[in-house]
Design a protein around this motif. Structure first.
Motif, mmCIF file in Angstrom:
data_model
loop_
_atom_site.group_PDB
_atom_site.id
_atom_site.type_symbol
_atom_site.label_atom_id
_atom_site.label_comp_id
_atom_site.label_asym_id
_atom_site.label_seq_id
_atom_site.Cartn_x
_atom_site.Cartn_y
_atom_site.Cartn_z
ATOM 1 N N GLY A 32 0.813 -1.213 0.000
ATOM 2 C CA GLY A 32 0.000 0.000 0.000
ATOM 3 C C GLY A 32 0.843 1.257 0.000
ATOM 4 N N ALA A 74 -5.617 2.876 -9.812
ATOM 5 C CA ALA A 74 -5.156 2.450 -8.484
ATOM 6 C C ALA A 74 -5.321 0.943 -8.324
ATOM 7 C CB ALA A 74 -5.936 3.190 -7.397
ATOM 8 N N LEU A 78 -2.228 -1.696 -7.963
ATOM 9 C CA LEU A 78 -2.145 -2.533 -6.767
ATOM 10 C C LEU A 78 -2.001 -4.009 -7.136
ATOM 11 C CD1 LEU A 78 -2.334 -2.329 -3.661
ATOM 12 C CD2 LEU A 78 -4.783 -2.723 -3.890
ATOM 13 N N ILE A 186 -6.168 4.603 -2.068
ATOM 14 C CA ILE A 186 -5.110 3.849 -1.384
ATOM 15 C C ILE A 186 -4.877 4.419 0.015
ATOM 16 C CG2 ILE A 186 -2.707 3.126 -1.468
ATOM 17 C CD1 ILE A 186 -4.502 1.819 -3.553
#
Length: 290
Positions: A32, A74, A78, A186
């Motif tokens: 993260g 995002a 990830l 995030i």
């Protein structure tokens, strides 16, 4: 047209570099934190350019689409970075390269574009190539071997929105908004994950992690600006084949930095995925001419 091709070639050379930084940082840093740093650097650099150069801001009616675009990138980032932690660089990018085939399928399903049986067949063959790459990685990486596939779906949706917004939006505020909304998602996950001991348990970077995360953010910012500039100067159907240069660069970077050499099945899968994607591009060009 040639300028659009040049921008996409620049993206294909630069983009695997950000994956190298991400893979190196993922050895020690929480996932993260790595993803958030990518968006923080991008928002800072492009936000400063947007403000100093007084770039025109997007229309207010488009803001929800810009926010959704940030959420999609995002999610794609990830999943892809999670895969890089467990997979060779070239293998992860090879699976991700099914994205043009997914984009073709989504264009038919979401945009109502006509896709003939030849392109549907090529998409099916391309997915068979994905299985060849995933199979040897699944034993070592487990379900993480499928993460690049999820990243490809999110990125295909991201490109659909990019194609819709880029003709009427300046690239600098466009990418700034994507970074802000992606970073907000995030950041919220990191707030929720405090004290959990997971990849969303935040901590400050230490030692060389600072340099790796800064390099990741800079490479990411430059590479994605190249995509937006490419699509502003040439149609996606023209620049799409150039993106396969990224696969060759990823294989070279993976070998040079990490000593990774894909197995024979993975090479075969890469060839099938690339051939399927190029055939879909050929059919789309033929359909456009008709």
């Amino acid at each position: 047209m040639l300028l659009g091709i040049a921008w996409m070639a620049a993206f294909s050379i630069i983009a695997p570099g950000l994956d190298v930084f991400a893979k190196m940082a993922a050895a020690t840093a929480p996932l993260g934190v790595i993803v958030l740093s990518r968006f923080v650097v991008q928002a800072t650099l492009l936000g400063a350019v947007t403000w100093l150069a007084r770039r025109p801001l997007p229309a207010r009616a488009d803001l929800p689409l810009h926010a959704l675009r940030g959420v999609l990138i995002a999610a794609a980032t990830l999943m892809f970075f999670a895969a890089l932690r467990r997979m060779p660089l070239a293998d992860a990018i090879a699976v991700f390269f099914v994205e043009p085939l997914i984009l073709t399928a989504l264009s038919a399903l979401l945009l109502g574009e006509r896709v003939g049986w030849r392109r549907w067949t090529a998409c099916g063959v391309g997915f068979a190539g994905v299985l060849l790459v995933v199979q040897p990685n699944f034993a070592a990486a487990g379900p993480a071997a499928l993460f690049p596939l999820g990243a490809a779906v999110c990125f295909a949706l991201y490109l659909i929105l990019t194609r819709r917004l880029s003709p009427r939006t300046d690239p600098f505020p466009m990418q700034t908004l994507a970074a802000l909304s992606g970073g907000a998602v995030i950041g919220a996950a990191l707030l929720i994950g405090q004290g959990t001991g997971t990849d969303f348990d935040p901590r400050w970077p230490v030692g060389e992690e600072w340099a790796l995360l800064l390099g990741l953010g800079v490479f990411s910012t430059v590479s994605h600006l190249c995509v937006v500039m490419s699509l502003r100067h040439a149609p996606a159907s023209v620049v799409a084949p150039v993106q396969y240069l990224e696969l060759a660069c990823a294989a070279f970077y993976g070998w040079a930095v990490f000593g990774d050499v894909p197995v024979a099945a993975a090479w075969a899968g890469m060839a099938i995925i690339s051939a399927s994607g190029l055939y879909v591009w050929h059919r789309e060009r033929a359909a456009a001419r008709r």
